[in-house]
Write a protein that holds these residues in place. Structure first.
Motif, PDB file in Angstrom:
ATOM      1  N   SER A 191       0.833  -1.200   0.000  1.00  0.00           N
ATOM      2  CA  SER A 191       0.000   0.000   0.000  1.00  0.00           C
ATOM      3  C   SER A 191       0.871   1.253   0.000  1.00  0.00           C
ATOM      4  CB  SER A 191      -0.906  -0.005   1.234  1.00  0.00           C
ATOM      5  OG  SER A 191      -1.189   1.312   1.632  1.00  0.00           O
ATOM      6  N   MET A 192       0.393   2.281  -0.710  1.00  0.00           N
ATOM      7  CA  MET A 192       1.119   3.551  -0.779  1.00  0.00           C
ATOM      8  C   MET A 192       0.776   4.438   0.418  1.00  0.00           C
ATOM      9  SD  MET A 192       3.163   4.521  -3.332  1.00  0.00           S
ATOM     10  CE  MET A 192       2.904   6.247  -3.832  1.00  0.00           C
ATOM     11  N   SER A 193      -0.119   3.997   1.288  1.00  0.00           N
ATOM     12  CA  SER A 193      -0.675   4.937   2.265  1.00  0.00           C
ATOM     13  C   SER A 193       0.394   5.508   3.196  1.00  0.00           C
ATOM     14  CB  SER A 193      -1.817   4.287   3.047  1.00  0.00           C
ATOM     15  OG  SER A 193      -1.322   3.188   3.772  1.00  0.00           O
ATOM     16  N   GLU A 194       1.391   4.675   3.582  1.00  0.00           N
ATOM     17  CA  GLU A 194       2.442   5.193   4.466  1.00  0.00           C
ATOM     18  C   GLU A 194       3.282   6.255   3.744  1.00  0.00           C
ATOM     19  OE1 GLU A 194       2.054   1.874   4.040  1.00  0.00           O
ATOM     20  OE2 GLU A 194       1.397   1.158   6.012  1.00  0.00           O
ATOM     21  N   THR A 243       3.768  10.328   4.840  1.00  0.00           N
ATOM     22  CA  THR A 243       5.023  11.061   5.032  1.00  0.00           C
ATOM     23  C   THR A 243       5.140  12.231   4.054  1.00  0.00           C
ATOM     24  OG1 THR A 243       6.038   9.014   5.782  1.00  0.00           O
ATOM     25  CG2 THR A 243       7.525  10.812   5.243  1.00  0.00           C
ATOM     26  N   THR A 244       4.719  12.032   2.819  1.00  0.00           N
ATOM     27  CA  THR A 244       4.818  13.153   1.882  1.00  0.00           C
ATOM     28  C   THR A 244       3.842  14.265   2.272  1.00  0.00           C
ATOM     29  OG1 THR A 244       3.396  11.913   0.369  1.00  0.00           O
ATOM     30  CG2 THR A 244       5.722  11.925  -0.106  1.00  0.00           C
ATOM     31  N   ASN A 245       2.685  13.911   2.814  1.00  0.00           N
ATOM     32  CA  ASN A 245       1.776  14.954   3.300  1.00  0.00           C
ATOM     33  C   ASN A 245       2.430  15.763   4.411  1.00  0.00           C
ATOM     34  OD1 ASN A 245      -0.404  14.695   1.626  1.00  0.00           O
ATOM     35  ND2 ASN A 245      -1.401  13.128   2.876  1.00  0.00           N
ATOM     36  N   MET A 278       0.469  12.494  -4.829  1.00  0.00           N
ATOM     37  CA  MET A 278       0.096  13.408  -3.756  1.00  0.00           C
ATOM     38  C   MET A 278      -1.374  13.729  -3.797  1.00  0.00           C
ATOM     39  SD  MET A 278       2.481  13.781  -1.986  1.00  0.00           S
ATOM     40  CE  MET A 278       1.456  14.716  -0.870  1.00  0.00           C
ATOM     41  N   SER A 279      -1.940  13.711  -4.987  1.00  0.00           N
ATOM     42  CA  SER A 279      -3.346  14.065  -5.124  1.00  0.00           C
ATOM     43  C   SER A 279      -3.874  13.169  -6.211  1.00  0.00           C
ATOM     44  CB  SER A 279      -3.454  15.533  -5.518  1.00  0.00           C
ATOM     45  OG  SER A 279      -4.756  15.812  -5.991  1.00  0.00           O
TER      46      SER A 279
END
Lengths: 577, 577
Positions: free
Chosen positions: A329-332, A336-338, B1-2
């Motif tokens: 999953s890309m969620s982690e 971090t990028t957020n 990111m979006s």
């Protein structure tokens, strides 16, 4: 910039960043990569319809030949290419076609054992190593020679720690051989390093080399995790030693481009070359935001025989944080990028990879800052957002001191406050309070010119390479400390004359201020370490312009305080005041 | 990111730099532009086969609808789009589709007369203007109101000076109307500005604004030629005034994104808003290398409702030089970019345009440096390589003083050397000699606390905004100059006590060093302005790390000099020495 068309074997993140640099210079790029719309192909259109990117592997001989036919210069973003194909192209090409770095360089570097032999033969410091075959006996012989623990390493196709096995006791020999499964092996003496460091070196087609700053690399589960640039050190001679080792190592190879030189730093200051990458490297990502010319642009300039750009840092401090896949999953990564989007000085680089996997490099974040302390403060929340960060690791980057103004030295001080004796502490504390007020990181300690002369020499000599930018030294009586420190550092030294029991401090004042021509001490009033703190803030503003605004605010507040007294005097009259 | 897909109307250089920023954040971009392989399309692959870029004009209603159907957010890289199409999309879209900036903003800005009306109505300072029609009588009426010369301007489709005509005498009226050929017109009062300045302002979807530093723009033949960031000024309040005007102007519009606010600065410090671009702007190119977050990334962040990045400068000084086509040949552009490759701190941006034309923007070069003086030294050879540079223009950027050490002040000083009286000059010259030796740019003058108090106030108050980073002040006797200057600037002030005819300089020393708590003066030994110069160099090293190395060299040289004397003493004996 160059009419030449460059072909890149490989189209991952390094190819992507090379391509982004290429488009700034209008350098035409053709990419060979198995991914149809991989990271590099996403950011550079083929230069012409007949020069389309190629879908295929960088180990596929036919595809490499297809690429070679389209371009003027071949280069690699990964060293695990079919080097025989490159050698064949080099020897048989009917037209001028350059390959950088040279196939022979790639061949040596592909085989870590041959790489070590090559380095040793060319005078690079490497740890002891011996060839082994895949038998238990052979490992026993190696252990006799090298001691335990030892590193068993695959000679080929090893990266990010894959292909390494630490043998702590001989009983593990079979397990180790099985784990590295059939690949050619060699053994290396265990290196109990204190730090891993790296230098990017760029080599021109005529063999000249230039190096980037020395950086500290931090690995996690054998994958590059953090890169701090520049490295700080108590050893003022370290940087030139490291750069000269890295440059000499790169000089020993042929072909142009950037090389990543990874090294081990030992407790005693010795350095070992660990391994070399013949291409842009993860430890050089920081150069995009932090240096005058990025490693990617300098790689292109080098292989195109264009003049090299300056590798100098253009910011005081930077760190690169790899974004490594935690699961599918890309969620982690997104979390971090957020966090990075709300962090000043953070630049996000996502690689556009279609799928996330555990251990896969999905992107990186580069942080820049005006000081190491600010850098770590910016880094902390990013690390905290990573699911892989252990509490122990977060402790490493926890604020030091935990509470500002708690009376302990900052881990990354810009100002050193030193005094000849603890009896000077009451006077010198005022300087510390001012720096707290301006949130300037500092350290405070006792350094006596007369009672701890060796400590004073070490303190002064290491001050600038440790990252200090100014020193406040307080002393009374003969008051030699400020002047002696100033004689052994290039940093500005502020002297505070401390008033003793006789002579009213005039002795200290004259001792501190009347320095001979050549070595200045910035002297403030007797016992006035408040002003020493304020002067340190003003000095730092030469590199941190926001301190100008902060000082103006401080001065306005002082003015307002006096004006209030003016009002009160008028209100109540001076008899009652 | 979006997850949102962004559609850009226009695919020139601004679209190219937006696309490069988008790929760092994995933001998916679809471009509408007439060029099949234009600047922007070259650097970003379509996000998916069904989301291909569109070949067509940003004024073509059908193509705009086609783009809108593919994306979640529409934005522009040029304001001359078919705004009616955007309004229609906004009012009729069946699904959530955002347009930034809003069509109404683009509509107001497209018509320069309406733009001026809007700005005036919202309290922005603009020069006087009146509507005119295309008759000579109408121009006569305008001239009666506004005086001569006046600017006759096309209300629409005007850029890079096209659509402007300066009417110096009424006899030119017919010529002017003919030159602007049939377009709707208006007239503006002539503004005798001293500088053109600009600020990039970024506006979020919730209407908050943040601004970049104030820059100076230099135009040549009405096209942006150079952008210096940051602006320097003698007027310490200028920057906050300018930023507040720019921010207020942008607050008056709707929709998100960056806005380029171009302004005129008058002799008396007044500011007029000239015009506003509702998109990334040429005067913000420098932000890519010089700021913590570029205008392009912040434009994307703003329109995607992501947190804004810091617009702070991360380098002390930067300049952007446009590469404007000189003819149909690229050779001049290539000559300047070749020069840039050998210039430290230079970043080349070529736009990948297929053809060169006179007046066409083909690329730009951004230079960064540790000081304005270094920046100009780096800029000079680039300007000299441009065929369009006149000798007069090159003179503007010629080194000042022409010969280092010739006894004149540098145009871009980092250090100010001042003294109370010309009688102090023999003492203070030593500081100047030291700065010459370290090639640190400085100015030298007489500022007397008692005889020229107003001059002193102006000198101290303007020091930091003019670009000075430290001040050396020499004074004798009552010696108020260093302390009074320190009271009116946040910069570090070095005091040199000059020895008078009585009291041996102790009077000056005590006057300078015994400052009250709150205002420090870095005092050096009596008459020792050598040390003041050396201290200034040490202070500057807080922002220019290479000065550390230079100072270490100086100290080593001193040491070697003494060691030579040691040898000689041993060689010839002390009787003969």
């Amino acid at each position: 910039m160059s009419g030449k068309i460059v072909g890149i074997l490989g189209g991952g993140q390094l190819g992507r960043m090379l391509a982004a640099s290429a488009s700034l210079l209008n350098v035409k790029i053709v990419i060979l990569d198995a991914g149809e719309n991989g990271p590099a192909k996403q950011v550079i259109a083929p230069p012409a319809p007949h020069l389309s990117h190629i879908d295929g592997s960088f180990t596929d001989r036919e595809k490499i030949l297809e690429l070679a036919a389209k371009v003027d210069v071949l280069t690699v973003e990964i060293e695990h290419v079919d080097v025989t194909a490159l050698e064949k192209i080099q020897s048989s090409s009917q037209r001028p076609l350059e390959i950088h770095p040279s196939p022979s360089t790639i061949k040596i570097i592909q085989d870590k054992f041959r790489q070590k032999e090559h380095l040793a033969a060319h005078g690079s410091p490497v740890s002891e190593f011996v060839p082994v075959d895949s038998t238990v006996e052979s490992l026993h012989t190696a252990a006799q020679k090298l001691g335990l623990p030892l590193m068993l390493k695959s000679r080929t196709l090893a990266y990010d720690g894959r292909g390494n096995f630490v043998i702590r006791e001989l009983a593990q020999a079979e397990e180790a051989i099985a784990a590295l499964g059939g690949r050619p092996l060699y053994a290396e003496k265990w290196v109990p390093f204190v730090k891993e460091i790296a230098v990017m070196v760029v080599r021109t087609t005529s063999g000249d080399v230039q190096s980037y700053p020395v950086v500290e690399t931090v690995h996690k589960e054998n994958i590059c995790h953090l890169v701090f640039a520049p490295l700080r050190s108590r050893d003022p001679g370290l940087f030139s030693r490291v750069r000269s080792i890295a440059e000499n190592a790169v000089r020993s190879f042929t072909g142009a481009g950037v090389f990543g030189v990874e090294m081990f730093l030992m407790e005693n200051g010795n350095i070992y070359v660990n391994e070399i990458a013949p291409r842009p490297h993860n430890s050089g990502h920081y150069t995009i935001e932090a240096c005058e010319t990025s490693q990617y642009e300098n790689h292109l300039r080098a292989i195109l025989s264009l003049p090299l750009g300056s590798p100098a840092l253009k910011v005081p401090s930077s760190v690169m944080l790899n974004l490594i896949g935690h699961s599918s999953s890309m969620s982690e990564i997104i979390e971090t990028t957020n966090m990075a989007l709300t962090t000043p000085g953070a630049s996000v680089h996502l690689y556009g990879k279609a799928e996330c996997r555990k251990g896969r490099k999905m992107g990186h974040i580069t942080l820049v800052a005006e000081s190491d302390a600010e850098l770590r403060a910016r880094l902390r929340p990013l690390l905290a957002s990573l699911p892989s960060s252990s509490p122990e690791e977060l402790d490493l980057y926890a604020p030091v001191p935990p509470v500002p103004g708690s009376g302990f030295s900052n881990r990354d001080p810009l100002v050193g406050i030193v005094m000849g004796s603890d009896s000077d502490l009451p006077v010198m504390l005022a300087a510390a309070r001012i720096l707290d007020q301006f949130t300037v990181p500092y350290e405070l300690s006792i350094v006596s010119a007369h009672r701890t002369p060796d400590r004073m020499v070490e303190y002064a000599r290491s001050a600038s390479t440790r990252g200090l930018r100014t020193i406040i030294a307080g002393a009374g009586g003969a008051a030699h400390l400020p002047g002696m420190i100033a004689a052994m550092t290039a940093l500005p030294v502020i002297g505070v004359p401390v008033k003793g029991s006789t002579l009213d401090g005039v002795d200290s004042l004259h001792s501190i201020v009347q320095m001979p021509r050549g070595i200045p001490v910035a002297t403030v009033a007797i016992n006035n370490s408040t002003n020493a703190g304020l002067l340190a803030v003003r000095i730092l503003s030469a590199g941190i312009p926001s301190l100008i605004t902060a000082m103006e605010k401080y001065m306005n507040a002082m003015e307002n305080e006096v004006l209030k007294k003016v009002d009160r005097l008028e209100e109540v009259g001076w008899e009652k005041y």
